[in-house]
Scaffold this active site. Structure first.
Site, mmCIF file in Angstrom:
data_model
loop_
_atom_site.group_PDB
_atom_site.id
_atom_site.type_symbol
_atom_site.label_atom_id
_atom_site.label_comp_id
_atom_site.label_asym_id
_atom_site.label_seq_id
_atom_site.Cartn_x
_atom_site.Cartn_y
_atom_site.Cartn_z
ATOM 1 N N HIS A 106 0.844 -1.197 0.000
ATOM 2 C CA HIS A 106 0.000 0.000 0.000
ATOM 3 C C HIS A 106 0.871 1.235 0.000
ATOM 4 O O HIS A 106 2.005 1.205 0.460
ATOM 5 C CB HIS A 106 -0.965 0.015 1.199
ATOM 6 C CG HIS A 106 -0.280 -0.164 2.516
ATOM 7 N ND1 HIS A 106 0.126 -1.387 2.969
ATOM 8 C CD2 HIS A 106 0.086 0.738 3.464
ATOM 9 C CE1 HIS A 106 0.704 -1.254 4.156
ATOM 10 N NE2 HIS A 106 0.713 0.035 4.477
ATOM 11 N N HIS A 108 0.906 5.326 1.168
ATOM 12 C CA HIS A 108 0.269 6.346 1.998
ATOM 13 C C HIS A 108 0.334 7.693 1.270
ATOM 14 O O HIS A 108 1.375 8.040 0.714
ATOM 15 C CB HIS A 108 1.050 6.533 3.310
ATOM 16 C CG HIS A 108 1.129 5.327 4.187
ATOM 17 N ND1 HIS A 108 0.425 5.234 5.363
ATOM 18 C CD2 HIS A 108 1.853 4.179 4.094
ATOM 19 C CE1 HIS A 108 0.716 4.078 5.958
ATOM 20 N NE2 HIS A 108 1.586 3.425 5.211
HETATM 21 P P1 5GP Z 1 2.133 0.371 7.262
HETATM 22 O O1 5GP Z 1 2.701 0.638 8.624
HETATM 23 O O2 5GP Z 1 2.009 -1.116 6.980
HETATM 24 O O3 5GP Z 1 2.858 1.114 6.165
HETATM 25 O O4 5GP Z 1 0.694 0.996 7.276
HETATM 26 C C1 5GP Z 1 -0.458 0.327 7.689
HETATM 27 C C2 5GP Z 1 -1.511 1.373 7.892
HETATM 28 O O5 5GP Z 1 -2.761 0.750 7.874
HETATM 29 C C3 5GP Z 1 -1.383 2.123 9.219
HETATM 30 O O6 5GP Z 1 -1.222 3.507 8.971
HETATM 31 C C4 5GP Z 1 -2.698 1.797 9.930
HETATM 32 O O7 5GP Z 1 -3.215 2.897 10.650
HETATM 33 C C5 5GP Z 1 -3.609 1.391 8.794
HETATM 34 N N1 5GP Z 1 -4.620 0.416 9.150
HETATM 35 C C6 5GP Z 1 -4.461 -0.700 9.903
HETATM 36 N N2 5GP Z 1 -5.611 -1.403 9.990
HETATM 37 C C7 5GP Z 1 -6.528 -0.705 9.277
HETATM 38 C C8 5GP Z 1 -7.910 -0.930 9.002
HETATM 39 O O8 5GP Z 1 -8.530 -1.910 9.417
HETATM 40 N N3 5GP Z 1 -8.534 0.004 8.227
HETATM 41 C C9 5GP Z 1 -7.878 1.104 7.743
HETATM 42 N N4 5GP Z 1 -8.601 1.964 7.009
HETATM 43 N N5 5GP Z 1 -6.576 1.342 7.989
HETATM 44 C C10 5GP Z 1 -5.904 0.446 8.735
#
Ligand code: 5GP
Ligand code: ZN
Length: 143
Positions: A106, A108
């Site tokens: 993903h 951001h």
């Molecule tokens: P990462 O740290 O893997 O780059 O980002 C994961 C992101 O997913 C985090 O910013 C977290 O807040 C978001 N996230 C985790 N679980 C969920 C969810 O169930 N729904 C949504 N909309 N975001 C999520």
């Protein structure tokens, strides 16, 4: 892990991208769904999820990778317009050491404002009841 097959039963972002788990959606096409992050760095923080599961930037299908930046550009423009943001951070964490917590690729998109003093990663915000849907609707209206 290369070659590891993860399907919708194991992956929360597969379930969100497939519409099985609800989310505040800002954009959808055949290949991607973009949603609001549940714990945003700034209100209107978007996550772009490919519908086809892959773990990270190393495993991504080249065809999906090439389309992802077009989607990011479109949504970033809508965030700037809808939220009157001064700038946008595009962030992609690949691997635990890099801060990745959900192992479905993903990107951001984080709205930024002059002098917002935001550090990324930093503190996370939360939305009040109904607020995420309001933000999502604002962004959708500018795409
Ligand atoms: P990462 O740290 O893997 O780059 O980002 C994961 C992101 O997913 C985090 O910013 C977290 O807040 C978001 N996230 C985790 N679980 C969920 C969810 O169930 N729904 C949504 N909309 N975001 C999520
Ligand atoms: Zn997945």
């Amino acid at each position: 892990m290369k070659g590891l097959v993860i399907d919708m039963e194991d992956c929360i972002f597969c379930k969100i991208a497939g519409g099985i788990i609800p989310s505040a959606s800002v954009y959808e096409d055949d290949d991607f769904k973009a949603i609001l992050d549940i714990a945003p760095a700034a209100k209107g923080h978007v996550l772009i999820l490919p519908k086809k599961h892959c773990a990270d930037l190393i495993e991504i299908d080249p065809d999906v990778a090439s389309k992802a930046l077009f989607v990011a550009s479109k949504i970033a423009a809508a965030q700037k317009k809808a939220l009157k943001a001064d700038g946008i951070n595009l962030l992609q964490n690949s691997g635990e050491a890099a801060g990745q917590t959900i192992f479905h690729f993903h990107m951001h998109l984080i709205p930024r404002y002059e002098n917002d003093n935001l550090t990324i990663p930093g503190e996370n915000l939360s939305y009040a009841e109904g607020e995420a849907e309001e933000y999502a609707a604002k962004i959708r209206s500018c795409i």
